[in-house]
Design an enzyme around this catalytic site. Structure first.
Site: not given
Length: 235
Positions: A36, A40, A109, A112
Site C-alpha cells: 500500500e 501510494d 488501501d 493502492e
C-alpha cells in the site's frame, strides 16, 4: 484479478489482498501495508505527472485540488467497487461481520496495494498506464470528483468573501422513523438559494450547500476548478 488487465505475480497478488485483520487471525502473516505504501507513491507520481502535462495553464493550487480528488479514499473505493475488488480481499472474521469488503478505507488501501503489486510484478511504465486507465475516467464523473468536497465550508467562505451575510439552513423531514427523508433549504441573509435532500440532515444540508456554490460561482464566472475541468472533459 483479471479485471486489472495486468499480470501480477500470484504471491504478490495474494499479499496485496491480505488485510491486517486476516493476518492477525492467521499467526501474524505479512499484510498488504508495505505494498500500500509503495502503491501510494506510484499512484501519486502517475497522477501528478498526468495533470502537469494535461493542464499546462493551471497553477499549482488547482493542480493540487485535482490530484486530491483523483487519489482520494472515495475515488479509489469507487474504482475498487467497479472492479469488484471487495470480494477478493482476505479479511478477518470481525471485518467480514461488519462489512469490511464494502468499507471505503479498506477498498482504497487495497487498490493502492494492488498498484504497488503491479509495479513490482512489471515495471513503472506498466504500473503508470494502469493507474491512468483506472483514474483518468473520473475526470468525466462529476459525482466522483466532488464526492469528498466540503461544500458547507466552501459556501461559508464564499459568503464571507463577498459580504453576503449569514448562511443558515432550514431542515424538514418526512416519512416513517426508520426511513426518514430530509430536505434542507439554504438561505443567505434571508434569501433562499440551494435545496438539498438526503437520508440524513447532514446530507441534505451538504446537497443544499453544493447547489448554492454552483449557483453563485457559475453565474459569476468563478466556477470551482473541479467544475471547470469536468466541463472541458465533456465538451
Amino acid at each position: 484479478m483479471e479485471s486489472l488487465g495486468v499480470h501480477i505475480d500470484p504471491g504478490t497478488l495474494r499479499l496485496a489482498l491480505t488485510h491486517r485483520s486476516f493476518a492477525y487471525e492467521n499467526d501474524g502473516i505479512p499484510t498488504n501495508e508495505r505494498l500500500e505504501f509503495l502503491g501510494d507513491a506510484v499512484l501519486g507520481l502517475a497522477v501528478t505527472d498526468y495533470l502537469y502535462r494535461t493542464y499546462p495553464d493551471l497553477p499549482e493550487g488547482d493542480l493540487a485540488k485535482l490530484r486530491a480528488a483523483l487519489v482520494s479514499t472515495r475515488a479509489l473505493a469507487r474504482i475498487a467497487r467497479r472492479l469488484e475488488v471487495g470480494q477478493h480481499i482476505r479479511l478477518g472474521e470481525g471485518e467480514i461481520r461488519t462489512g469490511g469488503a464494502e468499507k471505503d478505507s479498506i477498498l482504497a488501501d487495497t487498490m493502492e496495494a494492488l498498484i504497488g503489486a503491479a509495479y513490482l510484478s512489471t515495471n513503472i511504465d506498466t504500473a503508470r498506464n494502469l493507474v491512468l486507465r483506472l483514474v483518468t475516467p473520473l475526470l468525466e464523473d462529476k459525482e466522483a470528483m466532488t464526492a469528498g468536497k466540503d461544500w458547507k465550508t466552501t459556501i461559508q467562505e464564499i459568503a464571507a468573501a463577498r459580504g453576503l451575510g449569514d448562511v443558515k439552513y432550514t431542515v424538514t423531514d418526512s416519512g416513517p422513523d426508520h426511513r426518514k427523508s430530509f430536505t434542507a433549504v439554504l438561505t443567505i441573509s434571508g434569501t433562499a438559494y440551494g435545496t438539498g435532500t438526503g437520508p440524513s440532515k447532514k446530507e441534505a444540508e451538504r446537497e443544499a450547500a453544493r447547489e448554492t456554490v454552483e449557483q453563485l460561482t457559475t453565474t459569476d464566472g468563478e466556477a470551482d476548478i473541479l467544475t471547470l475541468v469536468l466541463g472541458r472533459a465533456t465538451q
